[in-house]
Structures are given as C-alpha cells and as structure tokens.
Scaffold this active site. Sequence first.
Site, mmCIF file in Angstrom:
data_model
loop_
_atom_site.group_PDB
_atom_site.id
_atom_site.type_symbol
_atom_site.label_atom_id
_atom_site.label_comp_id
_atom_site.label_asym_id
_atom_site.label_seq_id
_atom_site.Cartn_x
_atom_site.Cartn_y
_atom_site.Cartn_z
ATOM 1 N N LYS A 129 0.838 -1.197 0.000
ATOM 2 C CA LYS A 129 0.000 0.000 0.000
ATOM 3 C C LYS A 129 0.877 1.252 0.000
ATOM 4 O O LYS A 129 1.928 1.287 0.645
ATOM 5 C CB LYS A 129 -0.900 -0.046 1.236
ATOM 6 N N SER A 209 -9.529 1.555 3.713
ATOM 7 C CA SER A 209 -8.753 2.355 2.779
ATOM 8 C C SER A 209 -7.770 1.554 1.930
ATOM 9 O O SER A 209 -7.176 2.082 0.988
ATOM 10 C CB SER A 209 -7.966 3.417 3.548
ATOM 11 N N SER A 233 -9.802 -1.194 7.604
ATOM 12 C CA SER A 233 -9.237 -0.931 6.274
ATOM 13 C C SER A 233 -8.516 -2.110 5.637
ATOM 14 O O SER A 233 -8.103 -2.023 4.483
ATOM 15 C CB SER A 233 -8.296 0.279 6.329
#
Length: 540
Positions: A129, A209, A233
């Site tokens: 990420k 997210s 997330s």
Amino acid sequence: MRQTVALFRPRHASRLVLLTAVLAVAAALVVASVGTPTEATDRHRPFPIDLERASIPQLRQALDARRVTSEELVGAYLERIRALNSNGPGLNAVRVLTRDSVEQARQADADRRKGRARGPMHGIPVLVKDNIDVLGLPTTAGALALADSYPAKDAFLVTRLRAAGAIILGKTNLTEFANFTTNGMPSGYSGLGGQVLNPYDVSQTPSGSSSGSGSAAAAALASVTIGTETSGSILSPSAANSLVGVKPTVGLVSRTGVVPIAASQDTAGPMTRSVYDAAALLTALTGIDPEDPVTATSSGVVGTDYTRALSTTALSGKRIGVASTPTGNQGVVFNEALDVLRARGATVVPVTVSTGGLPPGILDYEFKRDLNAYLARLPRSAPMDTLDDVVRYNLAHAAEGTIKFGQTQLVTSNEIDLTDPVAKAAYETNRDTGIAAARDRIDSVLRAQTLDAIVFVGSGSAGIGARAQYPSVAVPIGYDPANGRPVGMSFLGTAYTEASLLSLAYDYEQASRRWQPPSQVNPSLFRCSSLERHDDSCAP
C-alpha cells in the site's frame, strides 16, 4: 492553467518515468499480444501457471521445478498490470511500480539456483500500500501534498519482506491518508491516485482504505498484497474483494516507515486470495523493531511460522461464537458458512458482542502527533514537515484537486493541542478506557461461553477489534446470488491468537471451496481485456 501544468509537470513526469521504464522492461519480457489469462510472457510457450488462481505453494512448486522463473513471473504480473490496471477495465489499483523488479527477480532466481531460497516468499512478487515506505519510491498516502515525498529507507516491514526473498513489485492506490482526510470521501479515492475499482463489480465500492491492495490482490496483479488498518481498512476491502485479510494484533507487525493515523490502532497485514498465502506473508512480516516499542509485546510469538499452524481439523471440537444475524441473500450465504463450521465439528453458539457506547475515539487526537513524527523522519528535502503544512498546501492548491471532498478530519486533528493538559487528559482517558472496555467486551464473551473465536458477517469485527487492538481474519464465504457481489466472514480472537484464527479460517476454506476469481463472477469486465482473445464484439 499554464501555472497549474508547470506546478504538476515534475511530479507527473516522475510517475510517468517510473511506470514507463518498468513497463518497457515488461514489454521485452512478454508477447505483444497474449491469449488467455493462463498464457503470458514467453514467446515460445504458454505460461504454465494460471496466475488468477495460483497460490504461493503452486508458484513455489513451479519455481523449484524450474517450470518458471521469478523473472518470468514478474513479467507476467507486469503484463497483467498493463492489461487490467492501466488499460482494459482500468482498475487503477496499482499506483507506481519499482524500477528494479526484474533485477530483484533475477537475484531471487540466482539464489534459488544456488540452493539459497529463503522460504515460501522467496521470489514471490508483492505489492504494498502506498502509505508504506519503499526506498526509491515516493510514499504519498494518495495525497498531492506528498507526491514527491521520498523516504530515506525501507519501512521495517519491507526490510522483512526483502529478507524473506520477496520481490517488491510496486505500490497500490488507497483512500487518501487511509480514509482520514474528510468525512464522505468515496473509498478508494485519492487526489493523487484517482478512483480504484472493484473487479467483482465496478459499480460497488472497493472499500477502504486498502482498496488498491484489495482490488490488486483480487485481480492477481501480484501474488499477494499488503494493506494497513486502523479500523476496518484491511477487513472491509477483503470482504468486498473476496479476499483473505489478516488484521493482526497491534504490535505483531512494525509500523515504522508507515504513514500513520493512530498508533493505538494502526497495523499492517496481508491481503491474499488464500489462507495459506496470508499465513506465509504474515510469517515474513513479523519481528521486533526497536523503533516501534509496541512490537516488544509480540516476543512470545516471534519466529512463528503461521503456515505450520494450518490444519484441516482445526474446527473439530472448537466452540465458535456467532455475533451476526444477517438477513436476505447475505444471511443465506452466512448461514451456509455456519453449516460448514458445524460439519467440520465445531459447536456454533449465538452470542452478543456489544459494539456501541464505547468511550469517544482517539484518532483525531493521535493523527497530528503521529503524522508529524513520521514526517520528521524523512529527509530534509521532503516537501511537508507537519500536518499544518499539508492542510495549508491543500488549501493553496484546491483548484488542482487536492481536496475535492474537503479535509475536515485533517483540520480537526490539526487544531488539537496535546500539550494542553485538558486535551491530554481527555485523550488519555478515552484511549485507556476505550481499549479496556473493548477488550472486556470481547474477553467476557469468550470466557462466558468458553469460545475459541467469534465470527461476524463481513468485516463486522473491525470496530470493536480495532479498539481492543485484537486480531481478526477475514475469509470469503460466497457470492450474493442476485448480483455476484462477494460475502465474507471474519474470525475475531484475543491478543496474539493469529495462528489459531488462521487455522480455523483455513479449515473452513478447504472444506467450503467457495472462492471464485473475479473473471468468473464478473466475466464482462474481462472479456475484452488484452488478456483475452478479441473478437468483433469488442471495441478497438
């Protein structure tokens, strides 16, 4: 308008150079026009692995047998990224690629030939990420303000991946600042990266997210991906993208070199297409980091090989609490999953885990403090020094798309002063009582019913588990028959029970075999991609 172009030309150019350079290398490794998804990079023979369905044991077997090299594997994933992320359905899950992935792969191949393979992750391509530091790439958290923010070194978890022999393929898009920019921002959107799409249904949220990591893992743009979670997330995008997701105990995985929200709840973890892959990846990620003192609490499980805990008899004799009662099609799928638990020998017990009425959250208090600490670690050339700099930059560049949906949460946190004794006392009270209350609500149910774990539909364990700092493992359980949208289930346990939770999830997964790849559930999205054979029904 000319000023806007001039402002953004350097950072867009840097992104373009990275993408163009790596994809140019990929082009040298792949056929100009490939056939089915199981065909890929070699000009003279079909690629021997179906990457969309392959798990790490299959990849490792092929690598060990010399049926494929890590260099060829990287080329195949780069081709999938070109065909599915940047073109074709345009999933927009991958934001940037490393320049040296092919060189990393060649080194992994050389080590393997010399008998120096370092475990299941050796030679396996990973996407992380884009709030995780990778040397040589900007760490942006999806924010235009951080588009040129380069770290001095890898995040601790990335050093762990490299030590395990993994190949860092690149970075995934995310909801900006891990969904802590403003209220109401769509999951998967950032001012820098744009909107991530869900390969199972582009009309639905990829969830966040860690939306890019979820979409990329589902579409097999890498073998496995890394997400981060503060409250849902990892678990939520795993459920939305039909993945296994591990939200570890806070302290199991180092946060050093990760753009934070709140140290009391932040953690990174695996997002994969199988439980074994999640266990192998978690094994590589863990370790005590002197720069993240909370990792010292994991000393009792340091060195655990989570793949060795996996068992197809793990559910036998176990007592599993059920904290969800969904209705409709989701309820049908969930109840079928509970039937599998029973069939595997588990006793299923209805329970109630109270998730409301906890003390106020502490994210607003910790974000400014922790982000400023992260920014202070960066080289002096870094564009932002404090959260206040970010807020001011966003206001000054609003016309360029910095805050399309606002920045209410950034502003709220920026206005909090933890040097004020009143604010500090309120924060510490809410933090400590919140953790204690969340843990008690989970532990009391586990004790009262003598439970081994508690299951929730989807990511239902996320909120209470996050406040308690406890682990959860999400696993796919099927698809809504009305629309094909994924349904998941999460196992919640007490601190450092990842091995047990993974084993329970593995037993369920192996018995149910419910996972399907997105091209099977949502074939129209992939039919005209360059990974498929074109016909006259496809647009040029």
